[in-house]
Structure formats: structure tokens, C-alpha cells
Design a protein around this motif. Sequence first.
Motif, PDB file in Angstrom:
ATOM      1  N   ARG A  15      16.979  -2.326  -7.188  1.00  0.00           N
ATOM      2  CA  ARG A  15      17.383  -0.925  -7.328  1.00  0.00           C
ATOM      3  C   ARG A  15      17.789  -0.389  -5.963  1.00  0.00           C
ATOM      4  N   ALA A  16      19.071  -0.107  -5.790  1.00  0.00           N
ATOM      5  CA  ALA A  16      19.573   0.344  -4.487  1.00  0.00           C
ATOM      6  C   ALA A  16      18.919   1.649  -4.063  1.00  0.00           C
ATOM      7  N   ALA A  17      18.597   2.490  -5.024  1.00  0.00           N
ATOM      8  CA  ALA A  17      18.102   3.829  -4.703  1.00  0.00           C
ATOM      9  C   ALA A  17      16.802   3.816  -3.905  1.00  0.00           C
ATOM     10  N   ASP A  18      15.880   2.916  -4.239  1.00  0.00           N
ATOM     11  CA  ASP A  18      14.573   3.007  -3.570  1.00  0.00           C
ATOM     12  C   ASP A  18      13.981   1.660  -3.158  1.00  0.00           C
ATOM     13  N   GLN A  19      14.747   0.559  -3.293  1.00  0.00           N
ATOM     14  CA  GLN A  19      14.137  -0.733  -2.971  1.00  0.00           C
ATOM     15  C   GLN A  19      14.712  -1.412  -1.733  1.00  0.00           C
ATOM     16  N   ILE A  20      15.667  -0.795  -1.084  1.00  0.00           N
ATOM     17  CA  ILE A  20      16.283  -1.447   0.083  1.00  0.00           C
ATOM     18  C   ILE A  20      15.698  -0.879   1.373  1.00  0.00           C
ATOM     19  N   VAL A  21      15.190  -1.758   2.222  1.00  0.00           N
ATOM     20  CA  VAL A  21      14.782  -1.336   3.564  1.00  0.00           C
ATOM     21  C   VAL A  21      15.711  -2.037   4.559  1.00  0.00           C
ATOM     22  N   ALA A  22      15.758  -1.507   5.783  1.00  0.00           N
ATOM     23  CA  ALA A  22      16.687  -2.063   6.760  1.00  0.00           C
ATOM     24  C   ALA A  22      16.187  -3.362   7.354  1.00  0.00           C
ATOM     25  N   SER A  23      14.888  -3.406   7.687  1.00  0.00           N
ATOM     26  CA  SER A  23      14.433  -4.450   8.601  1.00  0.00           C
ATOM     27  C   SER A  23      13.106  -5.077   8.180  1.00  0.00           C
ATOM     28  N   VAL A  24      12.772  -6.159   8.845  1.00  0.00           N
ATOM     29  CA  VAL A  24      11.496  -6.835   8.609  1.00  0.00           C
ATOM     30  C   VAL A  24      10.302  -5.915   8.913  1.00  0.00           C
ATOM     31  N   PRO A  25      10.285  -5.209  10.063  1.00  0.00           N
ATOM     32  CA  PRO A  25       9.154  -4.312  10.305  1.00  0.00           C
ATOM     33  C   PRO A  25       8.983  -3.259   9.209  1.00  0.00           C
ATOM     34  N   GLN A  26      10.086  -2.721   8.710  1.00  0.00           N
ATOM     35  CA  GLN A  26       9.984  -1.724   7.638  1.00  0.00           C
ATOM     36  C   GLN A  26       9.437  -2.349   6.360  1.00  0.00           C
ATOM     37  N   ALA A  27       9.812  -3.599   6.100  1.00  0.00           N
ATOM     38  CA  ALA A  27       9.310  -4.293   4.904  1.00  0.00           C
ATOM     39  C   ALA A  27       7.809  -4.517   5.009  1.00  0.00           C
ATOM     40  N   MET A  28       7.342  -4.955   6.178  1.00  0.00           N
ATOM     41  CA  MET A  28       5.918  -5.258   6.349  1.00  0.00           C
ATOM     42  C   MET A  28       5.057  -4.034   6.058  1.00  0.00           C
ATOM     43  N   GLN A  29       5.561  -2.862   6.464  1.00  0.00           N
ATOM     44  CA  GLN A  29       4.821  -1.621   6.233  1.00  0.00           C
ATOM     45  C   GLN A  29       4.633  -1.328   4.755  1.00  0.00           C
ATOM     46  N   ARG A  30       5.612  -1.732   3.961  1.00  0.00           N
ATOM     47  CA  ARG A  30       5.570  -1.378   2.533  1.00  0.00           C
ATOM     48  C   ARG A  30       4.873  -2.418   1.677  1.00  0.00           C
ATOM     49  N   LEU A  31       4.641  -3.595   2.221  1.00  0.00           N
ATOM     50  CA  LEU A  31       4.095  -4.677   1.392  1.00  0.00           C
ATOM     51  C   LEU A  31       2.572  -4.727   1.464  1.00  0.00           C
ATOM     52  N   ASP A  32       1.982  -5.197   0.363  1.00  0.00           N
ATOM     53  CA  ASP A  32       0.530  -5.283   0.274  1.00  0.00           C
ATOM     54  C   ASP A  32       0.111  -6.748   0.448  1.00  0.00           C
ATOM     55  N   PRO A  33      -0.588  -7.057   1.545  1.00  0.00           N
ATOM     56  CA  PRO A  33      -0.931  -8.463   1.813  1.00  0.00           C
ATOM     57  C   PRO A  33      -1.872  -9.068   0.773  1.00  0.00           C
ATOM     58  N   ARG A  34      -2.510  -8.232  -0.035  1.00  0.00           N
ATOM     59  CA  ARG A  34      -3.434  -8.808  -1.024  1.00  0.00           C
ATOM     60  C   ARG A  34      -2.696  -9.423  -2.207  1.00  0.00           C
ATOM     61  N   ARG A  35      -1.410  -9.106  -2.330  1.00  0.00           N
ATOM     62  CA  ARG A  35      -0.628  -9.676  -3.437  1.00  0.00           C
ATOM     63  C   ARG A  35       0.060 -10.947  -2.954  1.00  0.00           C
ATOM     64  N   PRO A  36       0.256 -11.936  -3.848  1.00  0.00           N
ATOM     65  CA  PRO A  36       1.021 -13.122  -3.430  1.00  0.00           C
ATOM     66  C   PRO A  36       2.488 -12.729  -3.242  1.00  0.00           C
ATOM     67  N   LEU A  37       3.043 -13.055  -2.077  1.00  0.00           N
ATOM     68  CA  LEU A  37       4.408 -12.624  -1.774  1.00  0.00           C
ATOM     69  C   LEU A  37       5.344 -13.813  -1.653  1.00  0.00           C
ATOM     70  N   THR A  38       6.538 -13.647  -2.194  1.00  0.00           N
ATOM     71  CA  THR A  38       7.583 -14.659  -2.028  1.00  0.00           C
ATOM     72  C   THR A  38       8.815 -13.983  -1.445  1.00  0.00           C
ATOM     73  N   TRP A  39       9.227 -14.451  -0.294  1.00  0.00           N
ATOM     74  CA  TRP A  39      10.448 -13.938   0.343  1.00  0.00           C
ATOM     75  C   TRP A  39      11.567 -14.928   0.048  1.00  0.00           C
TER      76      TRP A  39
END
Lengths: 467, 214
Positions: B159-183
Motif C-alpha cells: 500500500r503506497a499510502a502508508d507502507q513505504i519508508v525511505a530508508s533502513v533506519p526508518q524501517a528498523m524503527q517501525r519493525l517489531d523484533p519479536r516477530r519473525p521478519l523476512t526482508w
Amino acid sequence: MPSFPEAAHDAVRNETLRGNLRHATHTIRDKRAVAVSELDDWAQLREAGMRIKDQTLRHLDRHLVQLEKSVTAAGGTVHWAADADEANRIVADLVKATGESEVVKVKSMATQEIGLNEALEAEGIRAYETDLAELIVQLGEDRPSHILVPAIHRNRGEIRDIFAREMSEWGRPAPEGLTDSPADLAEAARLHLREKFLRAKVGVSGANFMVAETGTLVVVESEGNGRMCLTLPETLISVVGIEKIVPTWRDLEVFLQTLPRSSTAERMNPYTSMWTGTTDGDGPKTFHLVLLDNGRTDALADEVGRQALRCIRCSACLNVCPVYERAGGHAYGSVYPGPIGAILTPQLRGTASEIDASLPYASSLCGACYDVCPVAIDIPEVLVHLRERVADQGGKGHRLEKAAVKAASWVLDHPSVLAAGERLASATRTLHPKRLPGPGARQWTESRDLPEMPAEPFRDWWKKNRS
Amino acid sequence: MTPQHPSSRDRILARVRDAVAGAPDAPEVARDYLTSHHPDDPAALLDLLHENLADYRAVVHRASETALPALIARLLAEHGAKSVAVPSGLPASWPATTDAEQRPDDGTLTPYALDATDAVVTGCALAIAETGTLVLDAGPGQGRRALSLVPDLHICVVRAADQIVASVPQAMQRLDPRRPLTWISGPSATSDIELDRVEGVHGPRTLVVILVVD
């Protein structure tokens, strides 16, 4: 294991290998420069990466205890292995406890370092490498020669032959009429390994990072074999060096920018997996983390050498090294080749053996490795420091060198002796051999050309022309 | 904690403490690197994400929310997908018009069943424009990690409206480390053979990204 110069002796005369290596190292080197230049703040990221790892190492005990706590709280089990034997025993016991006799593996330097596959084999457990290059190395009964592209010394024809000949021994045979096109070879590997992934009950991995604060492990990869091994089996066992910790979740934002660009020269590698303990209904039900020392605390105790533990295994230093480019990875006699291997291996294993004592000398100290290192390890500084250590422990070569230097000092202290020597040397110059005989001198001139003697010493020329 | 080898644990920790005893304090980490390399302009970030995804061989489409079901149906048909895995929490409308057999992820999809499934449609947690990366965190509409790994075609909706961040640092802030993540950055790839890049090794050989714009 032979010393570095002996081991490199054949490699530098192998035209194919030299060609492969030159092509590979220059290609990755140039691409990397472009990927790094995309980020205006590369210098700041490099500095931050260095400091994060230094913080990690300075308070490693605290971070290890915190990591153990957070992994345990997330449903994982933490084991500690002081050395390779202990780590191998822990993993073998864990696999046996599952009742399984085979494991699928993610490419991991740590498990190569401890010889896990061989140890499991001895216990009747078969370990299948699933990274394409590791598969090539395993099927060819070979050794990896590069951190990032372990089969870089093999060309497509050799790989085709290995697949056609060996795959049937290990599982699904190679397709009939397999060509040597990389796409075809990758497809053969996909089919061969898919069967193993689907039936795998136990996966074994290393990790690129472990976050002390959250208990999260990170594996970066390109092929997806990592995701397969980390996701499909019921049991996951990760063997990780204690220095692979970063203190906080936020620290990953630095390395996830510097590692892919420095390693594969990509903005981001195709796949990164992050997991924290176990998750209900997603991935392995059982997770074991084996924390490995195996000489790392020895390196940590060396105030100059400890910076080698910052290494994030990107391999940029290999690709810019003039010595690695010519000698290849096998000459370094360890899973860590190139400049980083030359400073890491002698610290992990000590400098008692011939190969380990020779590694600090496997360098021209040109410093290119330091320039590209994303965590600013001053490799030349550590090399010189380790040379001192090797020289201090003595040994034949170093005793001879000391004697030679002592004799030279005496000659240089006595000008008349020196002048006589110079005249003698010039007068007999047509008789000089290209190689010097005798212990020490022979080794010296085996890899160096003797300078041509001038017709007369400079002192005599000065007397004639200027006095 | 399993004190299976308590002695090793204590030994290693003691060796670490001895090794760093008396070492100078390590300087604090200066975080003077950039939090983003691009201005915060949604339209520009959408273009950058599109460009970087395509650069790493993902197939990229843009569609409105209303056009999504028809586009998904068309993409599945073009790839000859006869079956599609559907994670729980995926909007029912998305795969509503496809002829492919829908296989809900209800716990019956073993690795073998997934291997026999042609495609999978998922959403994502966020996408990183600067690196062309999709991040899945097993949230609603994303499924467990194996779901987006084993089928040969992965269609991922952003979803372009609310799911795009610019950078890796911005992504890290929004992600929850307790969930399994796949990049995920493009389809799987290898350069292990003579550094010749080959796409599609073990993961889905085709990655299609649909950017939902309204």
C-alpha cells in the motif's frame, strides 16, 4: 599444513586460477566501489559500525548474558562451547536427540571453522550444504577459497562435471545432458536440494548478527537456501561466534546498510531472515543457540589484535588484496582467507604451526584492506603486531635473520670493512648467481630478485668525480 | 537456560572478563549518519521503490485498490498458476476473481503441499524505497514465513499510502523484533558460478510487486 609461501607456490603458477581470481576480485571490487559511493554518509556509517563492535567487545560479558536471557525468554535454548570439540559434541547430541540422521545447512563460516560436517559424519549424521557454492565445494570434496564466493576457483565446466558425477551419490541426480550454463547449473542445484529441504527435520546455521537486547538472530543471504533451512525444519541449531553480537536492535540499521554494499555490492541482499527464539505456528518449534569461543577470547585479550573481532565477514578485503588475488584462498590454510584470515587465524589458533606463523607475513602491507573495511579494522597494524609476536617466539628463520642483522650492524659500524666489501662485490659482479645459496639467503632470494651490482661502489665514483 | 555445560559458560565469561580487564572504555557510538538519503516526498519515494525493485528483477505493477482483484487474477493466469496459497487475514476481495484453486493456510499446508502450490499472494509490513526491499512480519495477510518461500510465484501487495519508508533506519524503527521478519529484495539470486548472476535459485523464481496507488 605447509607455510603460506609453500602453499601459494603452485597457485601463483596456475594460469586458470589466476585468471578466475583476477576476474572475480576486480569485478566485485569495482561494483563495490559504486555501491558504496551511493551513500553520502558512508564514512559515518563505517565509524558507527566500528564503534558499535568496539562497544560489543568491551562489554562482551554483559552482552552475552543479556543475549542468553533474551533468547531463553523467547523460547530458545542457549549452549556454550569453549572450543570446536565441545561445539561439535553439543550439536551432534542435539541432532541425535531428534532421532534424525541428516541435517540441512546454511552457509556458515563458524561451522566450517570447527569442522562440524566431519564431526557429524563420524557420528553417523549426514550434513547437506545448501548454498550453491558450498554444494560445489562439498560434492567436489574441496575446500572453500573465498568468504563470499567459496567456489570462485572453479569454472563452469568443472562445476558441470562435479554435478554430473557426484549428485547421484548425494540424492537426486543431475538432469541428463546438463550443460555448463550458470542458469542450468543453478536449476540442477534447485532440483537436487528441493527434495532435501522438503523432508528436512533439522536445520543448522550460523548467524551474521545476534541482538543482545532482543535475542534476535539475523542471517543475510542471496539464494533462499537460508530461508529454507531456517523455516521448514522442526528443529534449528545455530552455531555462532561470541563476537557476532550487536548490543541493540537499532544497531542493525548500520550493518544492514554497510554489509550488503561492502560484500556483494548490492543495495540490499535478496533475502534477510530475522528470528527471535521460536514463534507458534511459524518456523521451527525448537531453537538451540550454541555460543562459540574457540580462540575468540584469546584474540580479545590482545589489545592490538582484538579489533579483528569486529569483522562482519563481508570479504571486501579479499577482493582488493594483491596477495590474495595471486595466491588464492587455499594457501591461507584456514576457512578465513585473505587479509582478514591473515590476522584472524593466527589469533584463533595461535602461531605455533608453520602455516599460522607464516600468515602475518602473507601481505605486502599496502593498506588497501584497511581502506575498504566497513568496520575500519586496521589490518596492516595487526599484521605488523603479529609479526613481532612470531619473531619473538624465535624459530630457525628468525634466529638466522637476527644473526645476519647482527653481522650487518658490525660491518656498517666499520666503514673500511664496508668499503672493502663493496669493492669486492663490484669487482666480482659478473660471477654473481641469481639466487643466493645457504640457509636463510636461499629462502630470501627464492621470492625476490637480487639487485644488479653497479660497476663501482658509489664511494669510488664520488672520489673520482667530486673530490 | 540449560546449564548442560555450566562450566563452559562460566569459563567463557571469565575469559572474556580477563581479556577486557583494564581495557580503555570504548567511545560512545556517534549516530551522525543519515536517517534517510532522500527527501520525504511520497511520490518520489514511490518512484524510487518502483525503480529499485525493478532494478533487482522484480516485476512491478501499479494499480488502484479497485483494480487489484482483476490484476491478481490476470497475473496468476499469465503465469499458468492453477493453485494459490492464501494467508489468513488477506482481504477476501484480492483473490476473489481468480480461477486458480485457493488454498487457505489453515495448518494443512505441509512443505510438500506448498511445493505443489503454484503461487502465493501476500501483503507486507512495509517496503524500503532506497534499497527496493519488502519486509514481511507474519502479520495479517502475510502468512507464516514458509508460505512466501516455497511456491514458485510470489505476488506481494504494497500500500503506497502508508507502507513505504525511505530508508533502513526508518524501517528498523517501525519493525517489531519479536516477530519473525523476512526482508525480500528481488527474487532469489546467486553469483556463485563465475560471478554470473542467475535469478531464481531456491526461493520463488518470480517476484511480482503490486504498488497500490489511489
